[in-house]
Design a protein around this motif. Structure first.
Motif, PDB file in Angstrom:
ATOM      1  N   SER A 348      -0.771  -9.429  13.989  1.00  0.00           N
ATOM      2  CA  SER A 348      -0.724 -10.568  13.069  1.00  0.00           C
ATOM      3  C   SER A 348       0.422 -10.379  12.091  1.00  0.00           C
ATOM      4  O   SER A 348       0.551  -9.314  11.473  1.00  0.00           O
ATOM      5  CB  SER A 348      -2.053 -10.700  12.314  1.00  0.00           C
ATOM      6  N   PHE A 349       1.274 -11.387  11.953  1.00  0.00           N
ATOM      7  CA  PHE A 349       2.425 -11.300  11.066  1.00  0.00           C
ATOM      8  C   PHE A 349       2.928 -12.699  10.755  1.00  0.00           C
ATOM      9  O   PHE A 349       2.451 -13.693  11.317  1.00  0.00           O
ATOM     10  CB  PHE A 349       3.542 -10.447  11.688  1.00  0.00           C
ATOM     11  N   THR A 350       3.913 -12.772   9.842  1.00  0.00           N
ATOM     12  CA  THR A 350       4.469 -14.048   9.410  1.00  0.00           C
ATOM     13  C   THR A 350       5.954 -14.104   9.725  1.00  0.00           C
ATOM     14  O   THR A 350       6.683 -13.143   9.468  1.00  0.00           O
ATOM     15  CB  THR A 350       4.260 -14.247   7.898  1.00  0.00           C
ATOM     16  N   LEU A 351       6.393 -15.229  10.288  1.00  0.00           N
ATOM     17  CA  LEU A 351       7.815 -15.464  10.525  1.00  0.00           C
ATOM     18  C   LEU A 351       8.299 -16.515   9.529  1.00  0.00           C
ATOM     19  O   LEU A 351       7.818 -17.654   9.542  1.00  0.00           O
ATOM     20  CB  LEU A 351       8.048 -15.960  11.951  1.00  0.00           C
ATOM     21  N   GLU A 352       9.232 -16.149   8.665  1.00  0.00           N
ATOM     22  CA  GLU A 352       9.802 -17.088   7.704  1.00  0.00           C
ATOM     23  C   GLU A 352      11.095 -17.649   8.294  1.00  0.00           C
ATOM     24  O   GLU A 352      11.995 -16.907   8.658  1.00  0.00           O
ATOM     25  CB  GLU A 352      10.050 -16.394   6.376  1.00  0.00           C
ATOM     26  N   ILE A 353      11.169 -18.969   8.368  1.00  0.00           N
ATOM     27  CA  ILE A 353      12.281 -19.630   9.044  1.00  0.00           C
ATOM     28  C   ILE A 353      13.469 -19.766   8.099  1.00  0.00           C
ATOM     29  O   ILE A 353      13.323 -20.187   6.938  1.00  0.00           O
ATOM     30  CB  ILE A 353      11.845 -21.019   9.557  1.00  0.00           C
ATOM     31  N   GLU A 354      14.644 -19.403   8.589  1.00  0.00           N
ATOM     32  CA  GLU A 354      15.869 -19.486   7.796  1.00  0.00           C
ATOM     33  C   GLU A 354      16.136 -20.928   7.362  1.00  0.00           C
ATOM     34  O   GLU A 354      15.951 -21.873   8.136  1.00  0.00           O
ATOM     35  CB  GLU A 354      17.067 -18.985   8.621  1.00  0.00           C
TER      36      GLU A 354
END
Length: 397
Positions: A348-354
């Motif tokens: 489980s993790f978070t991807l922050e979009i550029e």
């Protein structure tokens, strides 16, 4: 005697023959790759079950227990009450043997007092008058003749949707699965008890049967029958494999399971839950359709979105790019900051979009957990999704 091949859903790089590899690929069962040494390797299975290729019987066993598969399949886990202890299942049993065992146990309880009967409208021509005379039909078919009389009447018969569902599932198992002798005998006894009942035609829509106080004792048998006939992800293939293939699409099973749990949990919230939305588009012209797996609304505003993927990976770098692109598109369309990708197994993790406020929240669900732990995990995930929507100014959950 026919050869037998056993493949396991969770195992990678399993050797298969050319003919078997072609059939597995054609049916979308798994991915088949050719090595530099000229060998065919099967991996990434999405379906379980069995099929025949020539004289070879191919079994594809699930990576979790048959009990877990049936729990995932069941549309109402709170009322799925057939246990392994009732039919003596062990981990080493063939899963098809277990599936039939569950159905036999459920039918035995349902039909212990005989099949249900119900009133059904019958229209026929007879020499005696009972019920109502259909004068319009009488004039068309027998003008000026007193008999036969065209009549309509209500008959108390076993040919009702509940029994039709059981018989259809019984016939499906009898013709598509390899059965032990005692299983064949048990199914034959049920078929005798259901004399006078018709099966559901292959291309006819499966009836939605509401559980009432009258048919309550049919509940588990009907749930099993729905699964077998095709309602919750069963996929039976025809074509050149004929009636000898019986496959369950685990991708559909996983998506439907998560949907059922989210729908149930949303009943206690102020949000409206909608699954597999259709009729919406990405563009204003309505040319590019989109279909998120799960959406939550507060009034007319979307406040939560998620997609379920029957995929497994062990590190953040392995997240499929196409899944992330899809979720970013969904979030853009609905004006959401957080979109959730739910995998059958992953970290489980978070991807922050550029250059964007959008965040893709990746969450793994471990199907090997006990069902109570799995339920608790999804309850927490459901709350997390709604709390993410609450940050957009919606009332807290």
């Amino acid at each position: 005697m026919a050869d037998q091949v056993t493949l396991v859903e969770g195992d990678r790089d399993q050797h298969v023959t050319l003919e078997l590899g072609k059939q597995l690929q054609r049916l979308g069962v798994c991915q088949v790759q050719l090595t530099q040494e000229g060998e065919l390797l099967a991996s990434n299975f999405s379906k379980i079950g069995f099929l025949r290729v020539g004289d070879t019987l191919v079994q594809i066993r699930p990576k979790v227990s048959i009990r877990k598969v049936l729990q995932l399949l069941s549309p109402s886990l709170e009322h799925f009450d057939i246990t392994e202890g009732q039919i003596g299942i062990t981990d080493s049993e063939d899963w098809t043997f277990a599936l039939v065992g569950f159905f036999i146990a459920a039918c035995g309880r349902a039909l212990a007092r005989g099949p249900l009967h119900g009133y059904k409208l019958v229209s026929e021509a007879g020499n005696l008058v009972k019920g109502r005379i259909d004068f319009s039909r009488q004039l068309k078919r027998s003008p000026g003749r007193p008999i036969p009389v065209e009549i309509d009447f209500d008959d108390f018969v076993p040919n009702i949707p509940e029994n039709q569902m059981l018989l259809t599932a019984l016939e499906r198992l009898s013709t598509r699965l390899p059965l032990a002798h005692h299983q064949k005998r048990a199914l034959q006894e049920f078929r005798f008890k259901l004399t006078g009942v018709e099966t559901i035609p292959i291309h006819q829509r499966i009836p939605k049967i509401e559980i009432t106080t009258v048919n309550e004792h049919y509940r588990s048998a009907l749930r099993m029958a729905e699964l077998i006939v095709g309602f919750q992800g069963m996929d039976t293939q025809a074509g050149d494999l004929g009636s000898d293939s019986f496959l369950i699409d685990m991708e559909k099973v996983f998506e439907k399971y998560v949907e059922n749990r989210f729908r149930f949990l949303a009943q206690d919230s102020d949000f409206t839950f909608r699954a597999q939305g259709t009729g919406e588009s990405l563009d204003r012209g309505g040319f590019v359709g989109i279909r998120p797996d799960y959406l939550w609304f507060h009034g007319v505003k979307a406040v939560g979105i998620a997609d379920a993927k029957y995929k497994a990976f062990s590190s953040e770098s392995q997240v499929p790019n196409s899944d992330v692109y899809q979720m970013v598109t969904y979030c853009t369309r609905y004006g959401l900051r957080d979109g959730f990708l739910i995998y059958a197994s992953s970290p489980s993790f978070t991807l922050e979009i550029e250059e964007s406020p959008i965040r893709v929240q990746v969450r793994g669900v471990d199907l090997s957990e006990e069902i109570q732990a799995l339920e608790s995990h999804l309850r927490s995930l459901h709350k997390e999704i709604l709390l993410a929507g609450a940050t957009a100014g919606i009332a807290t959950v």
